[in-house]
Scaffold this motif. Sequence first.
Motif, PDB file in Angstrom:
ATOM      1  N   ILE A  53       0.837  -1.208   0.000  1.00 58.76           N
ATOM      2  CA  ILE A  53       0.000   0.000   0.000  1.00 58.76           C
ATOM      3  C   ILE A  53       0.867   1.252   0.000  1.00 58.76           C
ATOM      4  N   VAL A  54       1.877   1.256   0.862  1.00 54.19           N
ATOM      5  CA  VAL A  54       2.692   2.458   0.986  1.00 54.19           C
ATOM      6  C   VAL A  54       3.547   2.684  -0.262  1.00 54.19           C
ATOM      7  N   LEU A  55       3.963   1.567  -0.912  1.00 55.96           N
ATOM      8  CA  LEU A  55       4.758   1.718  -2.132  1.00 55.96           C
ATOM      9  C   LEU A  55       3.906   2.227  -3.282  1.00 55.96           C
ATOM     10  N   VAL A  56       2.712   1.661  -3.427  1.00 57.57           N
ATOM     11  CA  VAL A  56       1.836   2.051  -4.536  1.00 57.57           C
ATOM     12  C   VAL A  56       1.360   3.479  -4.354  1.00 57.57           C
ATOM     13  N   SER A  57       1.023   3.829  -3.125  1.00 57.65           N
ATOM     14  CA  SER A  57       0.495   5.159  -2.882  1.00 57.65           C
ATOM     15  C   SER A  57       1.087   5.715  -1.610  1.00 57.65           C
ATOM     16  N   PRO A  58       2.137   6.524  -1.725  1.00 60.34           N
ATOM     17  CA  PRO A  58       2.805   7.029  -0.533  1.00 60.34           C
ATOM     18  C   PRO A  58       1.874   7.821   0.379  1.00 60.34           C
ATOM     19  N   ASP A  59       0.798   8.375  -0.168  1.00 64.07           N
ATOM     20  CA  ASP A  59      -0.109   9.097   0.710  1.00 64.07           C
ATOM     21  C   ASP A  59      -1.284   8.234   1.160  1.00 64.07           C
ATOM     22  N   GLY A  60      -1.089   6.931   1.160  1.00 63.89           N
ATOM     23  CA  GLY A  60      -2.069   6.048   1.762  1.00 63.89           C
ATOM     24  C   GLY A  60      -3.277   5.758   0.887  1.00 63.89           C
ATOM     25  N   ALA A  61      -4.244   5.045   1.483  1.00 63.91           N
ATOM     26  CA  ALA A  61      -5.391   4.587   0.703  1.00 63.91           C
ATOM     27  C   ALA A  61      -6.198   5.732   0.132  1.00 63.91           C
ATOM     28  N   ILE A  62      -6.325   6.856   0.866  1.00 60.68           N
ATOM     29  CA  ILE A  62      -7.121   7.948   0.297  1.00 60.68           C
ATOM     30  C   ILE A  62      -6.410   8.563  -0.905  1.00 60.68           C
ATOM     31  N   GLY A  63      -5.094   8.372  -0.987  1.00 60.83           N
ATOM     32  CA  GLY A  63      -4.355   8.828  -2.158  1.00 60.83           C
ATOM     33  C   GLY A  63      -4.655   7.983  -3.384  1.00 60.83           C
ATOM     34  N   VAL A  64      -4.986   6.694  -3.164  1.00 64.08           N
ATOM     35  CA  VAL A  64      -5.284   5.817  -4.290  1.00 64.08           C
ATOM     36  C   VAL A  64      -6.488   6.347  -5.050  1.00 64.08           C
ATOM     37  N   GLY A  65      -7.526   6.747  -4.307  1.00 58.22           N
ATOM     38  CA  GLY A  65      -8.737   7.301  -4.933  1.00 58.22           C
ATOM     39  C   GLY A  65      -8.402   8.505  -5.792  1.00 58.22           C
ATOM     40  N   ALA A  66      -7.608   9.410  -5.219  1.00 63.00           N
ATOM     41  CA  ALA A  66      -7.261  10.625  -5.947  1.00 63.00           C
ATOM     42  C   ALA A  66      -6.447  10.301  -7.196  1.00 63.00           C
ATOM     43  N   ARG A  67      -5.527   9.326  -7.051  1.00 62.71           N
ATOM     44  CA  ARG A  67      -4.726   8.921  -8.199  1.00 62.71           C
ATOM     45  C   ARG A  67      -5.598   8.377  -9.310  1.00 62.71           C
ATOM     46  N   LEU A  68      -6.541   7.507  -8.944  1.00 60.71           N
ATOM     47  CA  LEU A  68      -7.436   6.908  -9.933  1.00 60.71           C
ATOM     48  C   LEU A  68      -8.225   7.988 -10.644  1.00 60.71           C
ATOM     49  N   ARG A  69      -8.737   8.929  -9.834  1.00 63.79           N
ATOM     50  CA  ARG A  69      -9.556   9.986 -10.427  1.00 63.79           C
ATOM     51  C   ARG A  69      -8.725  10.781 -11.425  1.00 63.79           C
ATOM     52  N   ARG A  70      -7.486  11.058 -11.067  1.00 66.90           N
ATOM     53  CA  ARG A  70      -6.623  11.819 -11.973  1.00 66.90           C
ATOM     54  C   ARG A  70      -6.349  11.041 -13.239  1.00 66.90           C
ATOM     55  N   LEU A  71      -6.126   9.719 -13.074  1.00 71.38           N
ATOM     56  CA  LEU A  71      -5.866   8.887 -14.238  1.00 71.38           C
ATOM     57  C   LEU A  71      -7.057   8.906 -15.175  1.00 71.38           C
ATOM     58  N   LEU A  72      -8.263   8.793 -14.601  1.00 67.25           N
ATOM     59  CA  LEU A  72      -9.472   8.696 -15.418  1.00 67.25           C
ATOM     60  C   LEU A  72      -9.762  10.013 -16.114  1.00 67.25           C
ATOM     61  N   THR A  73      -9.624  11.122 -15.382  1.00 68.63           N
ATOM     62  CA  THR A  73      -9.936  12.404 -15.996  1.00 68.63           C
ATOM     63  C   THR A  73      -8.737  12.970 -16.738  1.00 68.63           C
ATOM     64  N   ALA A  74      -7.559  12.368 -16.514  1.00 65.38           N
ATOM     65  CA  ALA A  74      -6.338  12.775 -17.203  1.00 65.38           C
ATOM     66  C   ALA A  74      -6.078  14.258 -17.078  1.00 65.38           C
ATOM     67  N   GLN A  75      -6.345  14.794 -15.911  1.00 62.12           N
ATOM     68  CA  GLN A  75      -6.060  16.208 -15.704  1.00 62.12           C
ATOM     69  C   GLN A  75      -4.712  16.350 -15.023  1.00 62.12           C
ATOM     70  N   PRO A  76      -4.044  17.457 -15.265  1.00 59.17           N
ATOM     71  CA  PRO A  76      -2.826  17.691 -14.517  1.00 59.17           C
ATOM     72  C   PRO A  76      -3.174  17.838 -13.044  1.00 59.17           C
ATOM     73  N   ARG A  77      -2.249  17.456 -12.223  1.00 60.58           N
ATOM     74  CA  ARG A  77      -2.545  17.410 -10.806  1.00 60.58           C
ATOM     75  C   ARG A  77      -2.706  18.820 -10.225  1.00 60.58           C
TER      76      ARG A  77
END
Lengths: 355, 423, 248
Positions: free
Chosen positions: A307-331
């Motif tokens: 978990i920590v390797l995939v998302s250094p900011d924890g599980a709530i970071g995974v959601g944000a990462r996914l959302r960014r991937l899907l919407t392909a917006q700059p962070r």
Amino acid sequence: MRSRAAPWSLLGLAVLLALPWLLPQLLPQGQAQFWTASILGRAIVFGIIAMSLTFLATYGGFVSLAQMMIAGIAGYTLAIFVEGAVPRVVGLLGYGAAIPLALLAATAMGILMGAISLRSRDIYLLMITLALGMGVFRFIETNIAWFNGYEGIRNVVGPSLFGLDFRNALVFYHAALGTAALLYFGILYLVKTPFGLVLQGIRDNPRRVAALGYAVGLHRIAAFGVAGFIAGCGGVLSTIYNIGISPGSIGLGATVNILIMSVIGGLGHPIGAFIGSLIFTVLDTFAATIYDRDRFNTLIGLAFLAIVLVSPDGAIGVGARLRRLLTAQPRPASRVCGEVRSRPPSTRTAKEEPP
Amino acid sequence: MTIRMTRRAALLGGAGLAAGTLAAPAVAQPSPIRLGGLTTLEGPFATGGQDAYRCVQMELERINHTIGGRRIEFIRESSNAQADVALARARKLIEQDNVDIILGPLSGAEGIALRDYSRTLTGKTIVNGSSGASDTTLRNPSPNFFRFSTDGTQWMAGLGRHVFQQMGIREVAVTAGDYAFPYAQVFGFNLEFCRLGGRVQHYWAPLGTTDFTSQIAQINRSNAGAVVVVHGGTDGLAFMTQYAQAGGSKPLIGGSIMADQTMLSARGPHRRVMNGMISGGPIADVIDDPTWREFVERYRRRWLNEGGFQSPSIHAVNYATNLHGILHALGAVNGDLSNNQAAFQRALAAAEITAPTGAAVKLDHNRQAISDIFLNKIEERQGTAQVVAFGRTQGVNQTLGMPEAQFLQLGAPSRDNAGCVAA
Amino acid sequence: MTEPAIRLQAVSRRFGALQAVRDVTLDVMPGERRAVLGPNGAGKTTLFNTICGDYPPTGGSIALFGTDITGLRPHQRTRLGIGRTYQTSLLFNGLTVLENLFIAVRGLRPGRFSFLRPGRGDEGVARARELADRMRLSHLLAAEVLNLSHGQRRQLEVGMALAGDPRVLMLDEPAAGLSPGDRPELLRLLRELPRSLTLILIEHDMDIALSATDVVSVMKDGVVVVEAPADRIEDHPVVQSIYLGSGH
């Protein structure tokens, strides 16, 4: 004001409230009860304690490892003063008086921790809070007169709530959920008050906060007091859940578990504490079923590492990462996926500020 | 290509195995009895916990996992000797794994936590593993909690009398750890010794003490005719080593965990003074009893090549004793757990069994074992120090023969309440 | 006679072996506009920090309108009427523009330690909005400070320093890093400040420094070497040699 999380939190709360009636539709009766009482109930209780750490880290930038010990202070205060606990130490009070006393003790302990660690930050703060936590743990473990040493104090069965027995899994679940929700929304409210804003100011820039006329130390101590109160609520609930308390509940293992929950959940938002504690509880409960019983801790460790390797900011970071991937917006510099923000990138050079 | 073939073969094989295990229960008529095991496979008592499961597995294999026509499914769980972890695991066993009976836990605080939990259950039974706190069954006992093993106070039965009457010693120095387990043991010793007229001087030291020199100097100067040593683990080793180095010559009387193979197999000067030490406890390495010899023989055959010890540990024997209680009761009711296990629990309460040590075991009204306690002496045999039983106190109950009301009146053992009351 | 707004007497600050500020004696009268010039490393920012309390002086005394403040903590000095900005913007990056200004406003008002959210008609919020308006930031109230441009950050810095209605405003290089287009805006802001406000300004941009102030002190190696009216400073030979000559 502009909290996007609040509506989602409310929806989540509604689902959790209804869960004891939803789960039996999906699972056999016994399992449904196990999931509500022993997985979700336990996750909520430890989530509250983890949230006290998350609160300090997210909004104040303080990582305190004393939170489990502070929760234990509440638990022990309850066990010492409440009628019916075994062995009887004081045992004069009913739950109506002993629980507020326990919360008061935890808040006071939080304030004390804040005062002692006032001048430390970063890794030093972490070390000093860990040392204080372990010191109290050792004291409690060897003190017989007040804490009954290694065996601890048992038979803290919990009050009756409006004629409903706390030992009933459903009653306990809803009491824990209600407490967690109050504290969670309380934090979301608090961070927009002058106190909460100044706390975040201290996180971003303590010097400037002082320059604006605030006593930084006082705010810091108060923040530890608030975190102590939150941890105390978790401590009272966990003591009732465990029908008592013993030093093992506040030892190094328990302390590290709280840190793990906070980190895998994510230190960017209070909800991370509950996500982290749920992941932890599920893994902790079922790892032995999935994997060799003599070595299931390896599986738990690997899962957390992943978990920590995939998302250094924890599980709530995974959601944000996914959302960014899907919407392909700059962070954007979003607060949802925040890590603990440290001071802003320094552009200071030696010429400007003598050493 | 070859890799792919092997993988497919493995998959097919796995599927076949899975189908086989799935199909098997369909053939058996009655549903299996689900027995949950709870011991410590992590933390300070991990070796004891592993050994406990060895004996449980061995005893279940002996009856082919079947009793009263029903299969026994054994579900293993592990804690780390902490009460709240034990509780979480017990909840998982009961609620998620749906076990009928829990066998466990291993340590004192865990036992009290599970006793409290058992009170909230209906139609489930918890039978102790190896936990030995007196209060688990003495004060606020739970109707669903049974213990076929003896507690720390019981383990000292006969020792005080032996020191006073056989050794003729009128005054002893007691050096003990300042926590619950030594309190219970000292209490058990004093109860007999002081009642006969003996005098006791106490020297308490907190758990983790490494320097006993000033204490030993005091003891050597005193009039004590013997030294009673009730320390655990490394504290005990430190005391014994320093006592030997200080030239201590008074006879030694040991608590139950002093006469332990981990202590005896360690090298050092302590072995000289420990030779001949008298102690009390529920087991010994050598007991002149055919039941014990047969048990040790089976244990060695089964486990010596798979990490087992020369002789089963105290935890393993306690788990086995409690398992014997369960199996006896299940046999008596023919595997019938209906009616909220009412018949089964009645059978448990009435069970009279023989422990692997050959000791007779029955339960009192608190569902606590009344059993035999051994008087042991450390002897050198074939170059190794062994704990040899030379005496046996039969039918020791939890109050060491005192009327229960009077015993409870004495209060829980502590450093201020060490059990030294004249008759 | 009126007390000086700021009176420094033989103020020194030492960092180990480095004497950053040496025996500075200086009076700034109420309402005066004072620029502090000097090459890099001259001790200007350290002087600011001793006045504001970030680094208490290692020698000498500081008085604010006749009150000795030498031993006071930064927030206590702020409450007595000193407002300041920093050379590098020290803003609260995780908060919005409005929240930054609100914290700045509340710092000197009752309720600075409050567990209640500000209500709809809260005076502090109104004042923060007004400041944002004055700093031309009203369209960015809800923006996180992390996302502001550099010029906007400098404007916010000044706004926050003004929030407590200070009697003495100390600006540390407000124009640093500003694009040429942003500079007139800053100058306009400075000129709009009320005349009653005492202003002390560290600035490298001579145009801004000289057109916004009346008196100039020039520092070098921790010492004030020249003090002169702003309109005569450019001709001063010492200034030409140490400051303009060495450039910046």
